[in-house]
Design a protein around this motif. Structure first.
Motif, PDB file in Angstrom:
ATOM      1  N   LEU A 230      -7.656   6.689   5.117  1.00 27.91           N
ATOM      2  CA  LEU A 230      -6.954   6.904   3.849  1.00 27.91           C
ATOM      3  C   LEU A 230      -5.458   6.674   4.032  1.00 27.91           C
ATOM      4  O   LEU A 230      -4.804   6.054   3.185  1.00 27.91           O
ATOM      5  CB  LEU A 230      -7.210   8.312   3.334  1.00 27.91           C
ATOM      6  N   ALA A 233      -4.787   2.995   4.238  1.00 26.78           N
ATOM      7  CA  ALA A 233      -4.870   2.385   2.909  1.00 26.78           C
ATOM      8  C   ALA A 233      -3.578   2.654   2.142  1.00 26.78           C
ATOM      9  O   ALA A 233      -3.055   1.773   1.455  1.00 26.78           O
ATOM     10  CB  ALA A 233      -6.066   2.945   2.152  1.00 26.78           C
ATOM     11  N   GLY A 234      -3.041   3.873   2.293  1.00 23.32           N
ATOM     12  CA  GLY A 234      -1.790   4.225   1.629  1.00 23.32           C
ATOM     13  C   GLY A 234      -0.644   3.337   2.085  1.00 23.32           C
ATOM     14  O   GLY A 234       0.083   2.762   1.273  1.00 23.32           O
ATOM     15  N   PHE A 237      -1.103  -0.126   0.896  1.00 22.32           N
ATOM     16  CA  PHE A 237      -0.885  -0.145  -0.548  1.00 22.32           C
ATOM     17  C   PHE A 237       0.617  -0.203  -0.857  1.00 22.32           C
ATOM     18  O   PHE A 237       1.058  -0.899  -1.756  1.00 22.32           O
ATOM     19  CB  PHE A 237      -1.517   1.110  -1.160  1.00 22.32           C
ATOM     20  N   LEU A 238       1.397   0.513  -0.073  1.00 27.59           N
ATOM     21  CA  LEU A 238       2.842   0.518  -0.288  1.00 27.59           C
ATOM     22  C   LEU A 238       3.485  -0.782   0.193  1.00 27.59           C
ATOM     23  O   LEU A 238       4.667  -1.015  -0.035  1.00 27.59           O
ATOM     24  CB  LEU A 238       3.487   1.695   0.454  1.00 27.59           C
ATOM     25  N   LEU A 253      -5.929  -3.209  -2.977  1.00 25.30           N
ATOM     26  CA  LEU A 253      -5.666  -2.244  -4.037  1.00 25.30           C
ATOM     27  C   LEU A 253      -4.284  -2.453  -4.632  1.00 25.30           C
ATOM     28  O   LEU A 253      -4.106  -2.458  -5.856  1.00 25.30           O
ATOM     29  CB  LEU A 253      -5.788  -0.823  -3.466  1.00 25.30           C
ATOM     30  N   GLY A 271     -10.570   0.527  -4.175  1.00 25.80           N
ATOM     31  CA  GLY A 271     -10.406   1.978  -4.227  1.00 25.80           C
ATOM     32  C   GLY A 271     -11.716   2.688  -3.926  1.00 25.80           C
ATOM     33  O   GLY A 271     -11.778   3.620  -3.119  1.00 25.80           O
ATOM     34  N   VAL A 274     -12.583   2.456  -0.263  1.00 24.76           N
ATOM     35  CA  VAL A 274     -11.828   3.406   0.564  1.00 24.76           C
ATOM     36  C   VAL A 274     -12.441   4.798   0.463  1.00 24.76           C
ATOM     37  O   VAL A 274     -12.640   5.487   1.468  1.00 24.76           O
ATOM     38  CB  VAL A 274     -10.340   3.461   0.123  1.00 24.76           C
TER      39      VAL A 274
ATOM     40  N   PHE B 175      -3.296   8.749  -4.397  1.00 26.80           N
ATOM     41  CA  PHE B 175      -2.967   7.456  -5.010  1.00 26.80           C
ATOM     42  C   PHE B 175      -4.203   6.759  -5.557  1.00 26.80           C
ATOM     43  O   PHE B 175      -4.126   6.027  -6.526  1.00 26.80           O
ATOM     44  CB  PHE B 175      -2.177   6.565  -4.055  1.00 26.80           C
ATOM     45  N   LEU B 176      -5.378   7.047  -4.937  1.00 27.31           N
ATOM     46  CA  LEU B 176      -6.603   6.468  -5.490  1.00 27.31           C
ATOM     47  C   LEU B 176      -6.992   7.183  -6.783  1.00 27.31           C
ATOM     48  O   LEU B 176      -7.429   6.568  -7.754  1.00 27.31           O
ATOM     49  CB  LEU B 176      -7.733   6.572  -4.477  1.00 27.31           C
TER      50      LEU B 176
END
Lengths: 645, 338
Positions: A230, A233-234, A237-238, A253, A271, A274, B175-176
């Motif tokens: 997770l 992924a964050g 994502f950023l 994402l 999403g 994940v 965020f998801l």
């Protein structure tokens, strides 16, 4: 793991090992639970996808199709296409490997770095060890994402930097865990033995400590991998993690979110991926952790039809006779049933007793004989899933078999309970005075000031010194004896007709015991209050009570005047209890008298007399038939086939 | 060990609001210990933020200016940032700057870092505080209700539904959840704005994204703690007093379940501080979170340094508040703890 299993005693935190079963067997057992099995399947599916998807679908995922740019979902592209016309469904599947792989790599770094930091205090000198511990404690207070951002700045933007960042961000938590586990294991005897034998610190950690903390570490690493996934992924994502042309779920994402109005599936699909993968790791880890510290699941009681006593049969007359105005409590055939793993268990099996106004009745028996449960059942304080049934349960002429709720005020003011442990029986966060006053505010409708005055007055009545000041204090400011007095004062807040005292002196020292018993006795004589005193101490009961009920295995086996206790007891169990009490004449050079054998468990009640296996007089009949409680003299009842005066 | 024996007296006096010498000692000791920890933590944080730039492999100035910049320009920039001075002097200068509110100048905008932070901080604080309030207001009633409904193994199905729902909700990163909420309420239903900070309704989705996960975790903890407290002897005493059910649960059980809930609530709150970073980026929220990501990508190191420091202070402040609140609620634990 197998090599060490012979010496293994697992640390108690966070996993408790089931005795005598190999690690493999225990992990397999986890897979047999429904949650463990589904989490295991989910995790296996995710891992298989991580291995296979790039082999099977890389071409589909990278094929640029300029005729199908930024499309929504269709039969040709289930999740649609991205800005270059690439199929997003396949991209999400193929991204599994990179997402999972990077998360596992980061977890490995976290566990490795954590293990080093966590075992370091055990390896290096005391001062340096303390410094490491202090630093870990500070680092662990910061949320992982913040640490990850910090390290991402240092290690740079990109997949490599993000792996290091997530890994180091996870290290403090694992260091803390490792420290706790190491500390738990270090206390064990075999470590001490190794230390005494002169084994080096490093060798102790390597050979004795690490193998014994491996299992909880692996379990937590599994959960940690979910977190790393997770977190990664964050970061992606950023835009701080995986960089184009590579792609993982976080990146997909982030790209999808920009077009969420036009084309929501592009953001939702990665999403969902994940969440599924994260849950797979989390749930599997939790299932294993829970499975390794498995507790017994309690079953359910089948709904029994409420036994309504036939009010016109022969027992009715006898009961009626007893239930005159002088009777405070009249109980017939009281049973308490709990659900157990192997069917219902009945720790109280048909107790019949009645108490007159101002009478002091004692109940004695070993622990587990059902005496405390009897007290709770009489007070209607057994909670579900326990079940109380009685052919008759009359308190001051009021039938309580329908439940206590309807007679809240009657029970609240007339039926007082004094519990065994005064240390835990008061609410630690409220003042004593308030806890007393509450009762009359609830049932007597007294104002706050009146209730307060009464509380102080009752505290004075039980001879608590400086009651005004004491009322303002919290329970932990009271000594044990003072608390038990306050407990009695609580019972006296109403106008009790009966005080049920369940082992009121067991937790107190001997001189205080005497004072509390004397207090109960003076209340009884002054206010004509009946007392049911429950104790495992025959001597105490004999001093205070007029009548003694002896309980064994959920039944009353003898009901006799306490004057006859020492010399006139007829039941072999009562005699054994009396003989086991040491007094001043006991020869201390001899071993103390004990009752051989152990009490039967409520789960396995025998057909015949429950005491038969321990009884010196037992015959075949005793093992076949359970004797009834029958009269053997004035006020003397015994349930024994061999009771002869 | 000595503090243990002093505890009951100290608490007595504390409860009465009196000031005795025992009180002074115990509370002074607590305050000193806590202050000590705070100072060390702040120092570690400061040093880490300072060291960050120096730990970056290679030359950060070269990284900012790109490979084509002339060595003279790089040298001049290094001089501007003070990076050509000896390390100890840089450190001293940095510490001095922090205590006078000077965090340097943003490389991107040329504005003082402190000015950028004070512009962006309120939006982030609003988000975090609102989200925490919502999480607590949801979690406590739900947790208490669930503990009462499922105590002693009752209502198995309700328990299973609650536990699995809260596990899943708690495991979904904010965020998801934010993306899902944007899809449902912004895209599909079109009820709420999905970006920016304008009217009150623009707060709803970001706050919910941050609050739902922690609320689920907290509700589960409240339930477990309540179940443990409901087993306690003093709850049996309260039942023996035949109080109304609501009084037993709310007056006797709940206050004793609050300590553990608060401990965890503090952890959740500090995690929420970090969670705002991601949520702000989903909703284009003009707070510190979107700023720090932009400045990391732009290699605007002084700004990154300043924001990291502010986040760190935020976390330390939350921990301090929680510790003091715990000490006030449960004096014994706070004073005993060392």
């Amino acid at each position: 793991m197998t090599a060490t299993s012979t010496t293994t005693v697992a640390p108690s935190e966070p996993v408790i090992r089931a005795p005598r079963s190999g690690p493999a067997a225990r992990w397999l057992a986890v897979l047999r639970t429904p949650v463990g099995a589904s989490a295991g399947l989910l995790l296996a599916a995710v891992l298989i996808m991580a291995v296979l998807a790039p082999i099977l679908w890389t071409d589909d995922a990278t094929k640029i199709d300029t005729s199908a740019i930024g499309q929504g979902s269709s039969s040709a592209h289930w999740v649609g296409t991205d800005a270059l016309g690439r199929d997003l469904f396949f991209r999400v599947l193929v991204a599994t490997r990179l997402s999972i792989g990077l998360a596992l790599l980061a977890t490995l770094i976290a566990v490795g770095a954590g293990l080093i930091l966590g075992t370091l205090p055990a390896l290096v000198g005391r001062r340096l060890g303390r410094l490491v511990t202090a630093l870990v404690n500070i680092a662990v207070a910061f949320p992982g994402l913040l640490l990850a951002l910090f390290f991402a700045v240092i290690f740079g933007i990109g997949a490599k930097g993000a792996v290091l960042a997530i890994g180091f961000a996870g290290a403090p938590a694992f260091a803390r865990l490792a420290q706790t586990l190491v500390a738990g294991v270090s206390e064990r005897d075999y470590i001490a033995a190794a230390r005494v034998a002169g084994v080096g610190r490093f060798r102790i950690v390597l050979r004795h400590v690490l193998p014994n903390i491996a299992e909880p570490l692996v379990v937590n690493a599994t959960i940690g991998a979910g977190g790393a996934l997770l977190g990664f992924a964050g970061l992606s994502f950023l835009g701080l993690g995986v960089q184009a042309p590579s792609y993982d779920w976080g990146r997909l994402l982030g790209e999808g979110l920009n077009g969420i109005y036009v084309h929501p599936a592009a953001a939702l699909a990665p999403g969902v991926a994940v969440v599924i993968a994260g849950l797979a790791f989390n749930l599997f880890g939790e299932a294993v952790a829970k499975g390794l510290g498995q507790s017994v699941v309690v079953g359910h009681l089948p709904p029994l039809p409420r036994r309504r006593p036939a009010r016109a049969d022969g027992t009715e007359q006898a009961a009626q006779a007893a239930s005159d105005s002088d009777t405070v409590l009249d109980v017939r055939d009281l049973t308490v049933t709990f659900p157990g793993p192997a069917g219902p268990v009945r720790p109280v099996r048909g107790v019949t007793l009645s108490i007159r106004r101002g009478e002091a009745v004692g109940v004695v028996g070993e622990s587990g004989s059902g005496k405390s449960l009897t007290a709770l059942a009489l007070a209607q304080l057994i909670e579900e899933p326990g079940r109380v049934e009685a052919a008759r349960l009359d308190f001051l002429g009021t039938d309580l078999t329908a439940g206590a709720r309807a007679h809240r005020h009657l029970l609240g003011t007339k039926f007082a309970m004094v519990f065994q442990d005064p240390m835990t029986s008061f609410n630690p966060s409220r003042r004593i005075g308030g806890q007393l006053a509450e009762l009359v505010r609830e049932h007597g409708g007294l104002s706050r000031a009146e209730a307060r005055t009464r509380a102080v007055d009752r505290l004075r009545a039980v001879r608590v010194p400086a009651p005004e000041r004491r009322a303002r204090q919290y329970p932990h400011e009271f000594s044990g004896g003072m608390r038990q007095r306050a407990m009695i004062a609580l019972g006296m807040m109403g106008a009790p007709a009966l005080i049920v005292a369940d082992e009121p002196t067991t937790a107190l020292d001997v001189t205080v015991q005497r004072q509390v018993l004397r207090l109960l006795d003076s209340i009884r004589t002054a206010d004509d209050v009946a007392i049911l005193l429950i104790s495992h101490d025959v001597a105490v009961v004999g001093q205070v009570c007029e009548r003694v009920l002896v309980m064994y295995a959920g039944r009353i086996v003898e009901d006799l005047p306490s004057a006859e206790l020492l010399t006139g007891a007829l039941h072999p169990y009562t005699r054994a209890l009396v003989a086991a009490v040491p007094d001043m004449r006991t020869d201390l050079h001899q071993p103390l008298a004990v009752i051989p054998g152990r009490p039967v468990s409520p789960a396995e009640q025998p057909r015949g007399c429950a005491f038969a296996p321990r009884c010196p007089l037992a015959t075949d009949k005793c093992e076949q038939e359970d004797p009834a409680l029958v009269a053997h003299g004035p006020g003397h009842f015994v349930a024994c086939w061999h009771a002869h005066g | 060990m000595t503090s243990v024996s002093a505890t009951p007296r100290a608490v007595t006096d504390w409860a009465r609001g009196a000031v005795g010498s025992a009180t002074d000692n115990a509370w002074v000791r607590f305050a000193v210990r806590r202050l000590e920890r705070l100072i060390v933590s702040v120092w570690v944080l400061l040093t880490a933020a300072f060291a960050m730039i120096h730990l970056i492999p290679g030359d950060p100035v070269r990284a900012v200016l790109g490979p084509t910049a002339s060595p003279q320009l790089v040298q001049a920039k290094r001089h501007d940032l003070g990076l050509d001075q000896p390390l100890y002097r840089q450190y001293g200068h940095y510490l001095h700057g922090v205590f006078t509110g000077d965090f340097g100048t943003s490389l991107g905008s040329g504005l003082p870092v402190s000015q950028v932070i004070s512009q962006r901080l309120p939006a982030t604080l609003e988000l975090a505080v609102l989200a925490f309030a919502v999480a607590v207001l949801l979690a406590i009633p739900i947790g208490v209700l669930m503990s009462v409904l499922t105590r002693g193994g009752r209502a198995r199905r309700t328990e299973l539904t609650f536990t699995s729902t809260s596990v899943v909700l708690g495991a979904i990163p904010e965020f998801l959840l934010a993306v899902a909420l944007v899809y449902v309420f912004g895209v599909n239903l079109g009820w709420l704005p999905v970006a920016g900070r304008s009217g009150p309704d623009s707060y709803i989705l970001p706050v919910l994204s941050l609050a739902i996960g922690p609320a689920a975790v907290l509700a589960r903890i409240v339930r477990v703690e309540m179940l443990a407290v409901l087993q306690a002897d003093f709850v049996r005493t309260a039942r023996a007093k035949r109080l109304r059910a609501a009084a037993i649960y709310l007056k006797h059980a709940l206050p004793n379940a609050v300590t553990a809930t608060l401990t965890l609530g503090g952890l959740l709150l500090s995690a929420m501080v970090a969670g705002t970073v991601l949520v702000e980026n989903v909703f284009a929220w003009p707070g510190l979170g979107s700023t720090i990501v932009q400045s990391i990508l732009a290699k605007d190191y002084p700004l990154v340094q300043g924001i990291v420091f502010v986040y760190g202070i935020g976390v330390l402040a939350v921990n301090l508040v929680v510790d003091v609140a715990l000490a006030l609620l449960d004096p014994r634990s706070a004073i005993r703890e060392s």
